[in-house]
Design a protein around this motif. Structure first.
Motif, short mmCIF file in Angstrom:
data_model
loop_
_atom_site.label_atom_id
_atom_site.label_comp_id
_atom_site.label_asym_id
_atom_site.label_seq_id
_atom_site.Cartn_x
_atom_site.Cartn_y
_atom_site.Cartn_z
N ARG A 195 -37.62 -12.61 77.93
CA ARG A 195 -37.41 -11.38 77.15
C ARG A 195 -36.81 -10.30 78.05
NH1 ARG A 195 -40.03 -12.32 72.42
NH2 ARG A 195 -41.75 -13.80 72.48
N GLY A 199 -32.25 -6.38 76.78
CA GLY A 199 -31.72 -7.06 75.59
C GLY A 199 -30.44 -7.82 75.86
N GLN A 392 -35.59 -15.58 65.19
CA GLN A 392 -35.32 -15.30 66.59
C GLN A 392 -34.60 -13.96 66.72
OE1 GLN A 392 -33.18 -19.14 66.95
NE2 GLN A 392 -34.32 -19.40 68.86
N ASP A 393 -34.75 -13.33 67.88
CA ASP A 393 -33.97 -12.13 68.13
C ASP A 393 -32.57 -12.53 68.60
OD1 ASP A 393 -34.12 -12.77 70.85
OD2 ASP A 393 -35.65 -11.27 71.30
N HIS A 394 -31.76 -11.53 68.95
CA HIS A 394 -30.36 -11.82 69.29
C HIS A 394 -30.22 -12.59 70.59
CE1 HIS A 394 -31.19 -8.20 71.67
NE2 HIS A 394 -30.16 -8.53 72.41
N TYR A 398 -38.29 -16.06 70.10
CA TYR A 398 -39.17 -15.92 68.94
C TYR A 398 -40.19 -14.81 69.20
CZ TYR A 398 -37.37 -20.35 67.12
OH TYR A 398 -36.57 -21.34 66.63
N PRO A 399 -40.74 -14.23 68.14
CA PRO A 399 -41.78 -13.19 68.33
C PRO A 399 -43.00 -13.75 69.06
CG PRO A 399 -40.98 -13.20 66.06
CD PRO A 399 -40.41 -14.42 66.71
#
Length: 461
Positions: A195, A199, A392-394, A398-399
Motif C-alpha cells: 500500500r 498511491g 481493488q484500488d487503482h 484489496y481493502p
C-alpha cells in the motif's frame, strides 16, 4: 539484638484450580485495564521450552511471538539458563548502576565488536532496561549534539510508549487524550510494498518517496526546520512488517550526513539476526549515527543499549541515568545469546528459512485469496489479510480486513499457534518466532495456520 519474625502467608499458584479462566479472572482483578496480550491470547503459562509453551491446562502452543522478538534463542535455552546460574553463584551483585564488572567488560567488548566496522567508531550507552528509554536517550542526545529541537519520524513507526518515544510513534490510538506530546515532530510517509502511501506503488513509488524526503530537507520553503535527528526502523515491526527499500534508506543516510542530521535507527525488534542480517540496516549497507538496541540484546532479560558514533557522544556525566542499567544477569544472558547467534551463523540460517517460508506462504496465498500480501525479511514476516471479494484500488490492492485478521489470530490460538497482529487496522498477522526454530517446526506452523484459515469457514480455491 532480636528481630520479630513475621510470618507471611502466600497463596501458591498450585493451590488454585488449574484453569486458564481462573488465572485470567484473577489477573483482571489484580491488573489495570492497560493489559493487552491476555485479551488476545487467553492463557496462563505453566512452562515453556524452545518454541513451545504449555499452559496450566496442559495445552501446547507453537510460540511465534517469542516475547515480541525478545527470546532470540527461544524459551529457557540451556546455555542461557546456565549463564544465569553462573552469575548467581559467582558472587557478583545483580545490579551495579553503571559501575563495571568483568562480566560487563566482556559483554561490552563483544557487543561493540558486532557494530559496523567492528565498532571502532562507536561507544556504548547503557540506559534504563526498556527500548523506550533508549529511544528517549537517543532523542535527547541528538538535540544536545545539534542544538536543534525538531525530529523527523515516519508513519507506521513504533518506538515505545514513554512520552518522547510515543511522540515519534505513528500509531494514533495510544496518543488519544494524552496532551502536550513532544513538539516539533514531523511525520513523513514510509514505503509500503503493498500500500504505497503516495498511491503510486512499485519502484516508481519508492523513487517518489526518496525524492520527497530529499526535497523536504533541501527545500528552503518546505516549512520544516532542519531537524536534530531522523528516527526510523529499517523494518517496521508493529507498523505491519514493512522493510525499508535499500535505495530509500541509502538516500536518507546521505541527506542526513550532508546536513549534519543524526540518523537514529531503532533496531529494538529487528536487531540481532532477526532479519537474516545481524542488524536490519545492514541490508542497505549503511551506518547509523545512533543504534537503539533492546529485546534480544539482553537474551530474554531486560536490557537496552545505544551504539553511538563517538563523535556524537556529547553527554556530560550523569545526564541520562537509570537505576537498572547495570543488570548483570541480562549482560550474562545477552552475551550468551550474541555468541550463539554469531558462532552458529544463525543469521544465514534465518535468511534461508525466511525465503523458504515466504515461498510457502505465497503458495498458500494462491489457495486463500484473503492473504493479500506476504512480506518481511528473515523470521520477521507479515501476512496482510484483505477482503478479496471487494473492489481493488487503482494499485490492485484489496481493502484491509482487520476483523478477519483478529478472527484468524483467535483460530490460530485455538489450533495451538501464537501469533501477533499489527499494521493498520490490525490487519497484518506477524511472525517473530525463536531464531532457532527448525524447518520441521515451520512446517507445523504452516499446518496450524491453514487449519486456522479453514476454521474461519473459508474454502481453498
Amino acid at each position: 539484638m532480636m528481630t520479630d519474625k513475621v510470618r507471611i502467608d502466600t497463596l501458591s499458584a498450585s493451590s488454585l484450580p488449574q484453569s486458564n479462566d481462573t488465572f485470567l479472572a484473577r489477573q483482571a482483578e489484580f491488573e489495570s485495564n492497560v493489559r493487552s496480550y491476555p485479551r488476545k491470547l487467553p492463557l496462563a503459562i505453566a512452562k515453556a521450552q524452545g518454541v513451545w509453551i504449555t499452559d496450566v491446562e496442559n495445552n501446547q502452543y507453537l510460540d511465534c511471538l517469542a516475547g515480541a522478538g525478545t527470546l532470540a534463542l527461544g524459551h529457557n535455552h540451556p546455555d542461557v539458563l546456565q549463564s544465569i546460574q553462573s552469575v548467581i553463584s559467582s558472587g557478583l551483585p545483580l545490579h551495579t548502576l553503571d559501575l563495571t564488572t568483568p562480566l560487563k567488560d566482556e559483554f561490552s567488548s563483544y557487543l561493540i565488536s558486532l557494530l559496523p566496522g567492528q565498532g571502532k567508531e562507536y561507544c556504548l550507552q547503557f540506559t534504563g532496561p526498556s527500548g523506550a528509554d533508549a529511544v528517549e536517550a537517543a532523542l535527547k542526545l541528538a538535540k544536545k549534539v545539534t542544538g536543534r529541537s525538531s525530529i523527523i519520524s515516519f508513519s507506521g513507526g513504533y518506538h515505545g510508549m514513554t512520552h518522547g518515544a510515543l511522540s515519534v510513534t505513528g500509531n494514533l490510538s495510544p496518543k488519544e487524550a494524552v496532551s502536550n506530546m513532544m513538539p516539533e515532530v514531523q511525520f513523513m510517509p514510509y514505503p509500503n510494498q503493498y500500500r504505497c502511501p503516495l498511491g503510486i506503488g512499485g519502484d516508481a513509488g519508492v523513487k517518489a518517496l526518496t525524492y520527497y524526503f530529499d526535497n523536504l530537507i533541501n527545500d528552503v520553503e518546505s516549512g520544516v526546520r532542519k531537524p536534530a535527528a531522523v528516527i526510523l526502523e529499517a523494518v517496521q515491526g508493529e507498523g505491519g512488517v514493512n522493510p525499508a527499500p535499500a535505495e530509500w534508506l541509502q538516500r536518507i543516510r546521505k541527506v542526513t550526513q550532508d546536513h549534519g542530521i543524526l540518523l537514529i535507527i531503532d533496531e529494538v525488534q529487528a536487531g540481532f539476526a532477526r532479519t537474516g542480517k545481524l542488524f536490519a540496516f545492514e541490508h542497505a549497507g549503511i551506518e547509523p549515527d545512533i543504534i537503539v538496541m533492546s529485546k534480544a540484546v539482553g537474551g530474554g532479560l531486560p536490557l537496552a543499549v545505544l551504539g553511538i558514533k563517538k563523535q556524537f557522544d556529547a553527554w556530560a556525566p550523569g545526564h541520562h541515568t537509570g537505576t537498572f542499567r547495570g543488570n548483570q544477569l541480562a549482560m550474562a544472558t545477552g552475551l550468551t545469546t550474541l555468541k550463539h547467534l554469531k558462532d552458529n551463523a544463525i543469521a544465514d540460517k534465518v535468511a534461508a528459512q525466511g525465503e523458504w517460508l515466504k515461498g510457502k506462504l505465497a503458495e498458500l496465498q494462491k489457495r486463500y485469496p484473503v492473504i493479500g500480501h506476504v512480506r518481511g525479511l528473515g523470521l520477521m514476516i507479515g501476512i496482510e489479510i484483505v477482503k478479496p471479494n471487494e473492489a481493488q484500488d487503482h494499485m490492485g490492492c484489496y481493502p484491509a480486513d482487520g476483523e478477519l485478521s483478529a478472527l484468524l489470530q483467535k483460530k490460530c490460538f485455538e489450533s495451538g499457534l501464537i501469533l501477533e497482529r499489527g499494521g493498520r487496522h490490525g490487519c497484518v498477522l506477524r511472525l517473530l518466532p525463536s531464531l532457532l526454530i527448525t524447518d520441521a517446526e515451520l512446517e507445523i506452523f504452516l499446518d496450524k495456520f491453514e487449519n486456522a484459515l479453514l476454521a474461519t469457514g473459508m474454502e481453498p480455491v
